[in-house]
Enzyme design. Structure first.
Site, PDB file in Angstrom:
ATOM      1  N   CYS A   2       1.004  -0.982   0.143  1.00 31.17           N
ATOM      2  CA  CYS A   2       0.019  -0.224   0.003  1.00 31.17           C
ATOM      3  C   CYS A   2       0.890   1.250   0.165  1.00 31.17           C
ATOM      4  CB  CYS A   2      -0.853   0.151   1.404  1.00 31.17           C
ATOM      5  SG  CYS A   2      -1.810  -1.532   1.467  1.00 31.17           S
ATOM      6  N   ARG A  27       1.438   1.657  -5.986  1.00 27.96           N
ATOM      7  CA  ARG A  27       1.628   0.661  -4.731  1.00 27.96           C
ATOM      8  C   ARG A  27       0.362   0.131  -4.511  1.00 27.96           C
ATOM      9  NH1 ARG A  27       6.382   0.969  -2.242  1.00 27.96           N
ATOM     10  NH2 ARG A  27       5.520  -0.064  -0.452  1.00 27.96           N
ATOM     11  N   TRP A  76      -3.757  -1.496  -1.127  1.00 21.35           N
ATOM     12  CA  TRP A  76      -3.649  -2.782  -1.921  1.00 21.35           C
ATOM     13  C   TRP A  76      -3.891  -3.872  -0.925  1.00 21.35           C
ATOM     14  CZ3 TRP A  76      -3.069  -4.441  -7.158  1.00 21.35           C
ATOM     15  CH2 TRP A  76      -2.573  -5.786  -7.200  1.00 21.35           C
ATOM     16  N   ASN A 112       1.156   0.280   5.964  1.00 21.78           N
ATOM     17  CA  ASN A 112       1.799  -0.641   4.932  1.00 21.78           C
ATOM     18  C   ASN A 112       2.254  -1.929   5.293  1.00 21.78           C
ATOM     19  OD1 ASN A 112       2.374  -1.591   2.339  1.00 21.78           O
ATOM     20  ND2 ASN A 112       4.308  -0.494   2.436  1.00 21.78           N
ATOM     21  N   GLY A 113       1.923  -2.869   5.100  1.00 21.77           N
ATOM     22  CA  GLY A 113       2.525  -4.135   5.523  1.00 21.77           C
ATOM     23  C   GLY A 113       1.537  -5.332   5.780  1.00 21.77           C
ATOM     24  N   GLU A 495       8.104 -20.880 -19.422  1.00 20.66           N
ATOM     25  CA  GLU A 495       7.905 -19.484 -18.989  1.00 20.66           C
ATOM     26  C   GLU A 495       9.117 -18.480 -19.293  1.00 20.66           C
ATOM     27  OE1 GLU A 495       5.732 -17.621 -17.910  1.00 20.66           O
ATOM     28  OE2 GLU A 495       6.723 -16.024 -17.047  1.00 20.66           O
ATOM     29  N   LYS A 499       8.741 -14.996 -21.697  1.00 26.76           N
ATOM     30  CA  LYS A 499       9.291 -13.876 -21.248  1.00 26.76           C
ATOM     31  C   LYS A 499       9.999 -13.314 -22.443  1.00 26.76           C
ATOM     32  CE  LYS A 499       7.613 -12.660 -17.931  1.00 26.76           C
ATOM     33  NZ  LYS A 499       6.565 -13.603 -18.009  1.00 26.76           N
ATOM     34  N   GLU A 502       7.776 -12.083 -25.305  1.00 22.69           N
ATOM     35  CA  GLU A 502       6.691 -10.912 -25.166  1.00 22.69           C
ATOM     36  C   GLU A 502       7.550  -9.788 -24.947  1.00 22.69           C
ATOM     37  OE1 GLU A 502       4.091 -11.192 -21.859  1.00 22.69           O
ATOM     38  OE2 GLU A 502       5.586 -12.219 -20.531  1.00 22.69           O
ATOM     39  N   HIS A 518      12.090 -35.398 -33.187  1.00 24.12           N
ATOM     40  CA  HIS A 518      10.960 -35.555 -34.136  1.00 24.12           C
ATOM     41  C   HIS A 518      10.553 -34.479 -34.814  1.00 24.12           C
ATOM     42  CE1 HIS A 518      10.681 -39.269 -31.705  1.00 24.12           C
ATOM     43  NE2 HIS A 518      10.682 -38.634 -30.397  1.00 24.12           N
ATOM     44  N   LYS A 617      -1.860  -5.969 -19.661  1.00 23.95           N
ATOM     45  CA  LYS A 617      -1.665  -6.482 -18.326  1.00 23.95           C
ATOM     46  C   LYS A 617      -2.779  -7.571 -18.031  1.00 23.95           C
ATOM     47  CE  LYS A 617       0.556  -7.444 -14.607  1.00 23.95           C
ATOM     48  NZ  LYS A 617       1.884  -8.356 -14.905  1.00 23.95           N
TER      49      LYS A 617
HETATM   50  C1  AGP Z   1       2.722 -13.121 -18.823  1.00 27.78           C
HETATM   51  O1  AGP Z   1       3.905 -12.158 -18.754  1.00 27.78           O
HETATM   52  C2  AGP Z   1       1.683 -12.385 -19.598  1.00 27.78           C
HETATM   53  N1  AGP Z   1       1.654 -11.028 -19.084  1.00 27.78           N
HETATM   54  C3  AGP Z   1       0.551 -13.069 -19.673  1.00 27.78           C
HETATM   55  O2  AGP Z   1       0.782 -14.459 -20.211  1.00 27.78           O
HETATM   56  C4  AGP Z   1      -0.472 -13.496 -18.297  1.00 27.78           C
HETATM   57  O3  AGP Z   1       0.252 -14.192 -17.520  1.00 27.78           O
HETATM   58  C5  AGP Z   1      -1.824 -14.000 -18.906  1.00 27.78           C
HETATM   59  O4  AGP Z   1      -2.513 -13.092 -19.480  1.00 27.78           O
HETATM   60  C6  AGP Z   1      -2.563 -14.453 -17.627  1.00 27.78           C
HETATM   61  O5  AGP Z   1      -2.928 -13.427 -16.962  1.00 27.78           O
HETATM   62  P1  AGP Z   1      -3.463 -13.431 -15.353  1.00 27.78           P
HETATM   63  O6  AGP Z   1      -2.513 -14.153 -14.599  1.00 27.78           O
HETATM   64  O7  AGP Z   1      -3.892 -12.012 -14.912  1.00 27.78           O
HETATM   65  O8  AGP Z   1      -4.835 -14.311 -15.480  1.00 27.78           O
END
Ligand code: AGP
Length: 622
Positions: A2, A27, A76, A112-113, A495, A499, A502, A518, A617
């Site tokens: 927060c 935050r 938060w 905050n905490g 993963e 990363k 993207e 294969h 996001k």
């Molecule tokens: C991951 O770096 C991406 N931003 C994206 O794949 C994300 O993980 C996916 O859209 C799922 O989002 P969520 O965890 O908010 O459901």
């Protein structure tokens, strides 16, 4: 996480507090509030849910709150849903219904905490006649200060010190006492808190951006220190109540750098916040040698009745599921399916008796994951959500919720939320295994200890950053990058590859190492970068031979492995080592070099790391 602010001085406090909170919205922003007092008058509290702008409108930019002394908060949620009752400031008495209005209480404060033992303290206070109006740990800690303040008839600093001795957890607290007009009191343990001073004015805040407009002269209050703030003055005290000297520091950052805590991007800041996010998440469920999932409402009976799991998610959250599949199946002997939410929602899922559907989501708003949750619920299957945003749609609709405590994640590419989800699934696996009688007490403790060591091991994995930054710059113009691994290492590759894709826009694929031959190995040509993830000892040799096959076709090899596996260097052109941990938990340490590799590759290409093209996001559309 927060944001808190405070001011006492010669100007109207409310506009300064609102300005400070606007600089701390990164935050947390599910509710906000102010407490301002004019001279000896009672403090006036105003709270609003939603974005800060709602509070600004309610108070006409602070004009409706006269007074030269006050505190503010942007929330938060960690304990207690986002609501006006749970919004800060909190008071030591009984709040009015709306939570706004004059404060009759002796103590009003913001925090905050995370107070880890707030439940036990709440019981203590209930036995001493206190009543609670919110579901927050903050109300407990403020009432605890009030309890000592009244019981021992001591001053604010002594009451705060008694609280600090009794409380477990993290806090940055800002308090006002009715009997001490014009003064602010604060205390800190593990959560950030700074005190700024100017001529006849004193400021406090969670972070530099909130006060940079008014002063660059700040004190960094230390852990377990408290302070008394008067206009233009700050007096610091240790736990014994003795006054201590704290050096005055001049801030050289500009405003934008300050918001990122001095890091160049939110993503690298959040990569470095992972040990903290993992520690907070684990501390919220591992207590006194037990993994306690009861906050989710899941009973031991329910856990015992689970005979198979179906994990449903998108993107990185789906990768968490892929890693958790190995861990749960190995520890519990229960079958685990991992489904892409965008696929699951269009199938008629055939799930056996006693299934549990686990939906993983940072935002709790992802449309595909929400639809998959509703699909499972319509089929009458119990659902558990693992979520980072308290009160989000998926959290509200799932039968059971486990919250990760990663705090707000600003960068589009998830890092700390991914890591917090990973450890939450590890903990679920260990608890399920124990409930199903698969672990004796020694093993149960062993796995808990291994989990609790992860934050420190993750911290050490970050020490690779200079070498990785060099390597990233060297390969920033790669056309294709392949991440290969077997078993859990393959889940880590998924993963690492996402990363890279993207934020660097380089085509990348994660591949089960044994599958290359294969077909896909035809894509390997001179200079192709192949990254082998090699944490699973029993599989290292086989993956290294797959890497050798790629090298024979011109590939350039990076190996990622645990300390001591030096034989990898006989094949790999470049090797990165991470601390060794229990084989089930390597994902938490091995992902860090891969996050750093993607980050530095993107930076060396001059791309917008925090807001990569075409991405959002939270994908709230189909
Ligand atoms: C991951 O770096 C991406 N931003 C994206 O794949 C994300 O993980 C996916 O859209 C799922 O989002 P969520 O965890 O908010 O459901």
């Amino acid at each position: 996480m927060c944001g808190i602010v405070g001011y006492t001085g010669k100007q109207p406090a409310a506009p300064i507090l609102l300005e400070g909170l606007s600089k701390l919205e990164y935050r947390g922003y599910d509710s906000a509030g102010l407490a301002v007092r004019s001279g000896d008058a009672l403090a006036e509290v105003v709270k609003a849910t939603g974005k800060l702008k709602n509070l600004i409108e309610m108070t006409d930019g602070g004009k409706t709150l006269p007074g030269l002394c006050g505190i503010g908060h942007t929330r938060w949620a960690t304990h207690g849903e986002p609501s006006r009752a749970n919004a800060h400031p909190h008071v030591s008495g009984n709040a009015t219904g709306s939570g706004s209005g004059p404060v009759e209480s002796d103590v009003v404060g913001v925090h905050n905490g995370i107070i880890e033992n707030y439940e036990e303290l709440r019981q203590k206070l209930l036995h001493n006649g206190y009543r609670f109006y919110s579901g927050t740990d903050t109300e407990v800690v403020i009432k605890l200060v009030d309890y000592y303040y009244k019981k021992y008839k001591i001053g604010p600093i002594d009451a705060i010190n008694r609280m600090m001795v009794r409380v477990r957890g993290s806090y940055a607290l800002a308090l006002m006492f009715k009997d001490y007009p014009g003064e602010l009191y604060c205390a800190r343990k593990d959560s950030p808190l700074i005190i700024g001073v100017a001529d006849g004015e004193t400021f406090l805040a969670s972070d530099v951006p909130a006060i940079l407009k008014y002063t660059r002269e700040v004190y960094y209050i230390d852990n377990l220190q408290s302070a008394r703030l008067c206009p233009g003055e700050a007096h610091f005290f240790d736990l014994n109540g003795d006054e201590v000297a704290v050096p005055l520091t001049t801030i050289t950052w500009n405003a934008e750098a300050a918001e990122k805590g001095g890091y160049e991007h939110f993503m690298i800041k959040e990569i470095h916040e992972q040990p903290r996010a993992v520690k907070d998440t684990l501390n919220s469920i591992i207590k006194d040698g037990r993994i306690d999932l009861s906050a989710s409402g899941m009973t031991t009976d329910l856990l015992q009745s689970v005979k198979n799991l179906c994990i449903v998610a998108c993107g990185s959250a789906w990768h968490v599921g892929m890693a958790a599949q190995y861990v749960i199946e190995d520890l519990c002997g229960l079958p685990v399916r991992v489904e892409l939410a965008s696929e699951f929602r269009y199938r008629k899922p055939v799930l056996g008796e006693n299934s549990l559907v686990v939906v993983i989501s940072q935002s709790g708003e992802t449309a595909d994951s929400l639809a998959a949750l509703r699909e499972a619920k319509s089929a009458g299957i119990p659902t558990l959500a693992v979520i980072n945003v308290v009160g989000s749609t998926i959290a509200r609709e799932a039968d059971h919720v486990l919250y990760t405590l990663a705090g707000p994640e600003i960068a589009v590419a998830t890092t700390k939320a991914y890591s917090a989800q990973l450890v939450m699934l590890y903990a679920l696996a260990v608890e399920l295994a124990e409930t199903h009688g698969k672990l004796d007490e020694e093993s149960y403790r062993f796995y808990q200890d291994a989990l609790l060591k992860l934050p420190e091991q993750m911290e050490r994995a970050l020490e690779n950053k200079e070498r990785i930054q060099w390597f990233a710059a060297k390969h920033a113009n790669a056309r294709d990058i392949f991440f290969i691994g077997r078993g859990l290492d393959y889940a880590i590759c998924l993963e690492g590859s996402l990363k890279m894709k993207e934020i660097s826009y380089i085509h990348s694929e994660a591949y089960a190492a044994g599958e290359l031959k294969h077909g896909t190995i035809s894509l390997i040509e001179n200079g192709t970068l192949v990254i082998g993830v090699l944490t699973q000892k029993a599989l290292i040799e086989k993956t290294v031979s797959n890497m050798a096959e790629c090298k024979a076709r011109g590939a350039y090899l990076m190996g990622l492995t645990g300390y001591g596996n030096y034989n990898v260097e006989e094949t790999a052109n470049f090797t990165v080592y991470v601390p060794n941990t229990d084989p089930h938990f390597y994902g938490s340490v091995a992902i860090i070099p891969l996050q750093l590799l993607a980050y530095y590759t993107s930076v060396s290409k001059g791309l917008d790391v925090d807001k990569p093209r075409n991405l959002a996001k939270s994908v709230t559309v189909e």
